[in-house]
Enzyme design. Structure first.
Site, PDB file in Angstrom:
ATOM      1  N   SER A  47      32.367  38.927  35.713  1.00 37.17           N
ATOM      2  CA  SER A  47      32.488  40.211  35.291  1.00 37.17           C
ATOM      3  C   SER A  47      32.107  40.414  33.804  1.00 37.17           C
ATOM      4  CB  SER A  47      34.006  40.686  35.011  1.00 37.17           C
ATOM      5  OG  SER A  47      34.648  40.457  36.364  1.00 37.17           O
ATOM      6  N   ASP A  55      35.212  43.026  40.656  1.00 36.56           N
ATOM      7  CA  ASP A  55      36.462  42.600  40.028  1.00 36.56           C
ATOM      8  C   ASP A  55      37.826  43.455  40.457  1.00 36.56           C
ATOM      9  OD1 ASP A  55      38.383  41.696  38.215  1.00 36.56           O
ATOM     10  OD2 ASP A  55      36.972  41.187  36.963  1.00 36.56           O
ATOM     11  N   HIS A  96      41.095  42.975  39.266  1.00 36.40           N
ATOM     12  CA  HIS A  96      42.099  43.149  38.116  1.00 36.40           C
ATOM     13  C   HIS A  96      42.295  44.128  37.453  1.00 36.40           C
ATOM     14  CE1 HIS A  96      40.779  38.756  39.167  1.00 36.40           C
ATOM     15  NE2 HIS A  96      42.045  38.386  38.831  1.00 36.40           N
TER      16      HIS A  96
HETATM   17 CO1  B1M Z   1      43.175  36.402  39.642  1.00 37.43          CO
HETATM   18  N1  B1M Z   1      42.235  35.233  38.387  1.00 37.43           N
HETATM   19  N2  B1M Z   1      41.878  36.359  41.110  1.00 37.43           N
HETATM   20  N3  B1M Z   1      44.376  37.855  40.553  1.00 37.43           N
HETATM   21  N4  B1M Z   1      44.247  36.474  38.116  1.00 37.43           N
HETATM   22  C1  B1M Z   1      42.569  35.132  37.106  1.00 37.43           C
HETATM   23  C2  B1M Z   1      41.575  36.155  36.110  1.00 37.43           C
HETATM   24  C3  B1M Z   1      41.922  33.599  36.795  1.00 37.43           C
HETATM   25  C4  B1M Z   1      41.782  33.153  35.295  1.00 37.43           C
HETATM   26  C5  B1M Z   1      43.106  32.870  37.227  1.00 37.43           C
HETATM   27  C6  B1M Z   1      43.024  31.209  37.166  1.00 37.43           C
HETATM   28  O1  B1M Z   1      42.101  30.650  38.250  1.00 37.43           O
HETATM   29  N5  B1M Z   1      43.402  30.679  36.187  1.00 37.43           N
HETATM   30  C7  B1M Z   1      40.699  33.367  37.762  1.00 37.43           C
HETATM   31  C8  B1M Z   1      39.412  33.713  37.173  1.00 37.43           C
HETATM   32  C9  B1M Z   1      38.469  32.555  36.960  1.00 37.43           C
HETATM   33  C10 B1M Z   1      37.233  32.856  36.379  1.00 37.43           C
HETATM   34  O2  B1M Z   1      36.565  33.780  36.766  1.00 37.43           O
HETATM   35  N6  B1M Z   1      37.208  32.121  35.250  1.00 37.43           N
HETATM   36  C11 B1M Z   1      41.152  34.487  38.901  1.00 37.43           C
HETATM   37  C12 B1M Z   1      40.505  34.413  40.336  1.00 37.43           C
HETATM   38  C13 B1M Z   1      39.788  33.146  40.481  1.00 37.43           C
HETATM   39  C14 B1M Z   1      40.795  35.286  41.176  1.00 37.43           C
HETATM   40  C15 B1M Z   1      40.312  35.301  42.554  1.00 37.43           C
HETATM   41  C16 B1M Z   1      38.873  35.120  42.512  1.00 37.43           C
HETATM   42  C17 B1M Z   1      41.095  34.452  43.308  1.00 37.43           C
HETATM   43  C18 B1M Z   1      40.640  34.342  45.096  1.00 37.43           C
HETATM   44  O3  B1M Z   1      40.716  35.236  45.793  1.00 37.43           O
HETATM   45  N7  B1M Z   1      40.367  33.222  45.217  1.00 37.43           N
HETATM   46  C19 B1M Z   1      40.593  36.866  43.054  1.00 37.43           C
HETATM   47  C20 B1M Z   1      39.318  37.825  42.451  1.00 37.43           C
HETATM   48  C21 B1M Z   1      39.180  38.890  43.470  1.00 37.43           C
HETATM   49  C22 B1M Z   1      37.861  39.788  42.698  1.00 37.43           C
HETATM   50  O4  B1M Z   1      38.322  40.354  41.603  1.00 37.43           O
HETATM   51  N8  B1M Z   1      37.111  39.935  43.241  1.00 37.43           N
HETATM   52  C23 B1M Z   1      41.652  37.036  42.224  1.00 37.43           C
HETATM   53  C24 B1M Z   1      42.990  38.122  42.591  1.00 37.43           C
HETATM   54  C25 B1M Z   1      44.016  38.128  41.914  1.00 37.43           C
HETATM   55  C26 B1M Z   1      45.150  39.099  42.287  1.00 37.43           C
HETATM   56  C27 B1M Z   1      44.611  40.298  43.315  1.00 37.43           C
HETATM   57  C28 B1M Z   1      45.984  38.238  43.185  1.00 37.43           C
HETATM   58  C29 B1M Z   1      45.875  39.232  40.922  1.00 37.43           C
HETATM   59  C30 B1M Z   1      45.408  40.695  40.418  1.00 37.43           C
HETATM   60  C31 B1M Z   1      46.326  41.872  40.682  1.00 37.43           C
HETATM   61  C32 B1M Z   1      45.790  43.062  40.045  1.00 37.43           C
HETATM   62  O5  B1M Z   1      45.433  42.953  38.879  1.00 37.43           O
HETATM   63  N9  B1M Z   1      46.204  44.272  40.620  1.00 37.43           N
HETATM   64  C33 B1M Z   1      45.173  38.227  40.202  1.00 37.43           C
HETATM   65  C34 B1M Z   1      45.876  37.756  38.839  1.00 37.43           C
HETATM   66  C35 B1M Z   1      47.321  38.656  38.661  1.00 37.43           C
HETATM   67  C36 B1M Z   1      45.505  37.055  37.966  1.00 37.43           C
HETATM   68  C37 B1M Z   1      46.064  36.427  36.945  1.00 37.43           C
HETATM   69  C38 B1M Z   1      46.962  35.344  37.098  1.00 37.43           C
HETATM   70  C39 B1M Z   1      46.746  37.289  35.794  1.00 37.43           C
HETATM   71  C40 B1M Z   1      46.016  38.508  35.355  1.00 37.43           C
HETATM   72  C41 B1M Z   1      46.880  39.570  34.595  1.00 37.43           C
HETATM   73  O6  B1M Z   1      47.084  40.513  35.270  1.00 37.43           O
HETATM   74  N10 B1M Z   1      47.156  39.277  33.332  1.00 37.43           N
HETATM   75  C42 B1M Z   1      44.804  35.723  36.110  1.00 37.43           C
HETATM   76  C43 B1M Z   1      45.092  34.658  35.321  1.00 37.43           C
HETATM   77  C44 B1M Z   1      45.590  35.172  33.813  1.00 37.43           C
HETATM   78  O7  B1M Z   1      44.778  36.133  32.894  1.00 37.43           O
HETATM   79  N11 B1M Z   1      46.278  34.227  33.124  1.00 37.43           N
HETATM   80  C45 B1M Z   1      43.552  35.482  37.025  1.00 37.43           C
HETATM   81  C46 B1M Z   1      48.090  40.455  32.522  1.00 37.43           C
HETATM   82  C47 B1M Z   1      47.121  41.355  32.029  1.00 37.43           C
HETATM   83  C48 B1M Z   1      48.203  42.317  30.989  1.00 37.43           C
HETATM   84  O8  B1M Z   1      46.290  40.681  31.044  1.00 37.43           O
HETATM   85  O9  B1M Z   1      44.427  41.534  32.316  1.00 37.43           O
HETATM   86  O10 B1M Z   1      43.944  39.960  30.620  1.00 37.43           O
HETATM   87  P1  B1M Z   1      44.647  40.995  31.136  1.00 37.43           P
HETATM   88  O11 B1M Z   1      44.645  42.364  30.084  1.00 37.43           O
HETATM   89  C49 B1M Z   1      44.841  42.174  28.587  1.00 37.43           C
HETATM   90  C50 B1M Z   1      43.755  41.796  27.890  1.00 37.43           C
HETATM   91  O12 B1M Z   1      42.617  41.131  28.489  1.00 37.43           O
HETATM   92  C51 B1M Z   1      43.168  43.141  27.398  1.00 37.43           C
HETATM   93  O13 B1M Z   1      44.385  43.842  27.190  1.00 37.43           O
HETATM   94  C52 B1M Z   1      45.423  43.391  28.139  1.00 37.43           C
HETATM   95  C53 B1M Z   1      46.675  42.951  27.370  1.00 37.43           C
HETATM   96  O14 B1M Z   1      46.981  43.958  26.534  1.00 37.43           O
HETATM   97  N12 B1M Z   1      42.124  43.866  28.096  1.00 37.43           N
HETATM   98  C54 B1M Z   1      41.528  44.941  27.630  1.00 37.43           C
HETATM   99  C55 B1M Z   1      41.769  43.910  29.479  1.00 37.43           C
HETATM  100  N13 B1M Z   1      41.025  44.849  29.851  1.00 37.43           N
HETATM  101  C56 B1M Z   1      40.736  45.594  28.848  1.00 37.43           C
HETATM  102  C57 B1M Z   1      40.125  46.525  28.582  1.00 37.43           C
HETATM  103  C58 B1M Z   1      39.976  47.385  27.106  1.00 37.43           C
HETATM  104  C59 B1M Z   1      40.745  46.652  26.291  1.00 37.43           C
HETATM  105  C60 B1M Z   1      41.499  45.727  26.383  1.00 37.43           C
HETATM  106  O15 B1M Z   1      39.080  48.394  27.039  1.00 37.43           O
HETATM  107  C61 B1M Z   1      38.391  48.885  27.851  1.00 37.43           C
END
Ligand code: B1M
Length: 213
Positions: free
Chosen positions: A151, A98, A100
């Site tokens: 993940s 992963d 992200h």
């Molecule tokens: Co990707 N991605 N992505 N992506 N991406 C998602 C997660 C996805 C839901 C989008 C979608 O299709 N709707 C989907 C996952 C589908 C699934 O598995 N069900 C997805 C996919 C499919 C993919 C790829 C496979 C795409 C591809 O290549 N075809 C690929 C995966 C590559 C890989 O990981 N091997 C990929 C790639 C990417 C980018 C690189 C382009 C980019 C990431 C850049 C980066 O992180 N440096 C990206 C992004 C930006 C997203 C979305 C749009 C946004 C994620 C984000 O940063 N959110 C995402 C859709 C979405 O979530 N709406 C998506 C903002 C962030 C602040 O929130 O990370 O949730 P989040 O963290 C939150 C909480 O979750 C929590 O606290 C945070 C907020 O306070 N939290 C924790 C998180 N970790 C924590 C740990 C803790 C405590 C709390 O304690 C240890």
């Protein structure tokens, strides 16, 4: 567009032009975390939705991520800091497979601003590296982040490997694909120590504070 709509639009459009001045306007109304959790997260949710509908390509999502990262980097300096004595040492890692890391890095900022020493292992971290670093760093807790559905399963495997290595410090897990229920029914049974689910970065801080007490 209202200020809030503009902030979400920077993320959706992956554009930084005018971003900093608008973040400054927003700071007059909201705390840095309110800006991140409000309009910026709303933009990210829209990005996720559009991406899911094939209306955005990965390169565009990457630009959105850049805007989010730039915003967090700008807002970080204005976040509340409670620099008491060091409360504990916590390791953070995005699990194997992963990439992200925006959420994980937000957790790092919040914890670091509130008295925790952080060892951030980065992205795609295999269990072996977590075990190795745990032994070298002697952290008080391990935080695992992951956004992909696979993940969540990787966290189960990581918990098993940690247990087999004799590690039992508390594990905190978080990320979009994870739920409290999955944590309780699938990860917890595979580990000898505590496993706690955090829904966001502030929840992560609350949990860390409870764990360290
Ligand atoms: Co990707 N991605 N992505 N992506 N991406 C998602 C997660 C996805 C839901 C989008 C979608 O299709 N709707 C989907 C996952 C589908 C699934 O598995 N069900 C997805 C996919 C499919 C993919 C790829 C496979 C795409 C591809 O290549 N075809 C690929 C995966 C590559 C890989 O990981 N091997 C990929 C790639 C990417 C980018 C690189 C382009 C980019 C990431 C850049 C980066 O992180 N440096 C990206 C992004 C930006 C997203 C979305 C749009 C946004 C994620 C984000 O940063 N959110 C995402 C859709 C979405 O979530 N709406 C998506 C903002 C962030 C602040 O929130 O990370 O949730 P989040 O963290 C939150 C909480 O979750 C929590 O606290 C945070 C907020 O306070 N939290 C924790 C998180 N970790 C924590 C740990 C803790 C405590 C709390 O304690 C240890």
């Amino acid at each position: 567009l209202t200020l809030e709509e503009r902030l979400a639009a920077y993320v959706v459009e992956g554009s930084k032009e005018g971003l900093i001045p608008d973040l400054e306007l927003a700071r007059a109304k909201y705390s840095p975390l309110e800006i991140i959790n409000g309009p910026l997260m709303k933009g990210m949710e829209e990005v996720g939705r559009l991406f899911n509908n094939n209306e955005l390509i990965v390169a565009e999502v990457l630009q959105s991520a850049e805007v989010m990262k730039a915003s967090v980097a700008h807002l970080e300096q204005f976040m509340e800091k409670n620099e008491t004595s060091v409360k504990g040492k916590i390791m953070l890692a995005t699990v194997k497979g992963d990439v992200h890391d925006i959420g994980k890095n937000l957790v790092e900022i919040i914890l670091a601003n509130n008295g925790y020493q952080i060892v951030n292992l980065g992205i795609k971290v295999p269990p072996e590296r977590i075990i190795e670093s745990y032994r070298a760093e002697k952290v008080d807790a391990i935080g695992l982040s992951g956004l992909l559905v696979k993940s969540a399963q990787q966290m189960v495997l990581t918990a098993q490997d940690l247990r087999n290595a004799g590690i039992d410090v508390p594990i905190m897990v978080g990320g979009a694909a994870l739920t409290r229920k999955f944590t309780k029914t699938r990860i917890r049974p595979e580990y000898s120590g505590m496993v706690v689910y955090a829904k966001d970065a502030m929840d992560g801080l609350d949990i860390a504070n409870k764990l360290m007490n």
